[in-house]
Motif scaffolding. Structure first.
Motif, PDB file in Angstrom:
ATOM      1  N   ALA A   7       0.852  -1.192   0.000  1.00  0.00           N
ATOM      2  CA  ALA A   7       0.000   0.000   0.000  1.00  0.00           C
ATOM      3  C   ALA A   7       0.882   1.234   0.000  1.00  0.00           C
ATOM      4  O   ALA A   7       2.019   1.184   0.480  1.00  0.00           O
TER       5      ALA A   7
ATOM      6  N   VAL B  90       0.632   5.805   0.262  1.00  0.00           N
ATOM      7  CA  VAL B  90      -0.162   7.007   0.482  1.00  0.00           C
ATOM      8  C   VAL B  90       0.666   8.201   0.044  1.00  0.00           C
ATOM      9  O   VAL B  90       1.853   8.305   0.385  1.00  0.00           O
TER      10      VAL B  90
ATOM     11  N   THR C  85      -4.465   7.072  -1.783  1.00  0.00           N
ATOM     12  CA  THR C  85      -3.972   5.743  -1.443  1.00  0.00           C
ATOM     13  C   THR C  85      -4.123   4.761  -2.598  1.00  0.00           C
ATOM     14  O   THR C  85      -5.005   4.905  -3.452  1.00  0.00           O
TER      15      THR C  85
ATOM     16  N   TYR D 231      -3.564   0.258  -3.276  1.00  0.00           N
ATOM     17  CA  TYR D 231      -3.358  -1.028  -2.605  1.00  0.00           C
ATOM     18  C   TYR D 231      -3.087  -2.129  -3.613  1.00  0.00           C
ATOM     19  O   TYR D 231      -3.603  -2.098  -4.741  1.00  0.00           O
TER      20      TYR D 231
ATOM     21  N   THR E 171      -5.709  -0.987   5.388  1.00  0.00           N
ATOM     22  CA  THR E 171      -5.879   0.454   5.227  1.00  0.00           C
ATOM     23  C   THR E 171      -4.597   1.163   5.627  1.00  0.00           C
ATOM     24  O   THR E 171      -4.103   0.973   6.741  1.00  0.00           O
TER      25      THR E 171
ATOM     26  N   SER F 255      -2.729   4.791   6.355  1.00  0.00           N
ATOM     27  CA  SER F 255      -3.078   6.155   6.745  1.00  0.00           C
ATOM     28  C   SER F 255      -1.829   6.842   7.271  1.00  0.00           C
ATOM     29  O   SER F 255      -0.822   6.186   7.548  1.00  0.00           O
TER      30      SER F 255
END
Length: 114
Positions: free
Chosen positions: A49, A51, A57, A59, A68, A70
């Motif tokens: 992933a 960001v 974002t 994946y 997820t 962050s």
């Protein structure tokens, strides 16, 4: 010089959850794109992933809907929340500063096993 330190790995049963953290020191964290990679035994390191500096974002297909990524720029930290873990998620997970020059953390082991 930017340094990255991962934490949060461990042993978890299939279906469980873990949250990985990557704390950055040095540099200007808020302007960097950041990523999480993983490497399983005998396999190549793969991007899990990422960001961007503005929070966009992406994946890997294998983790979409379960993981997820962050970031908290106030804490200079990027996270990877991992839910519904599977045995095939077992790997060493690495944090990476994707904005060049690239910087890697030392890695944290995630083992998914009953």
């Amino acid at each position: 010089q930017v340094q990255l330190v991962e934490s949060g790995g461990g042993l978890v049963q299939p279906g469980g959850s873990l949250r990985l953290s990557c704390a950055a020191s040095g540099g200007r964290f808020s302007i960097y794109a950041m990523g999480w990679y993983r490497q399983a035994p005998g396999k190549q390191r793969e991007l899990v992933a990422r960001v961007t500096s503005v929070g966009n974002t992406n994946y890997a297909d294998s983790v979409k809907g379960r993981f997820t990524i962050s970031r908290d720029n106030a804490k200079n930290t990027v996270y990877l929340q991992m839910n519904s873990l599977k045995p095939e998620d077992t790997a060493v997970y690495y944090c990476n500063k994707m904005t060049l020059p690239s910087v890697w953390g030392q890695g944290t082991q995630v083992t998914v096993s009953s």
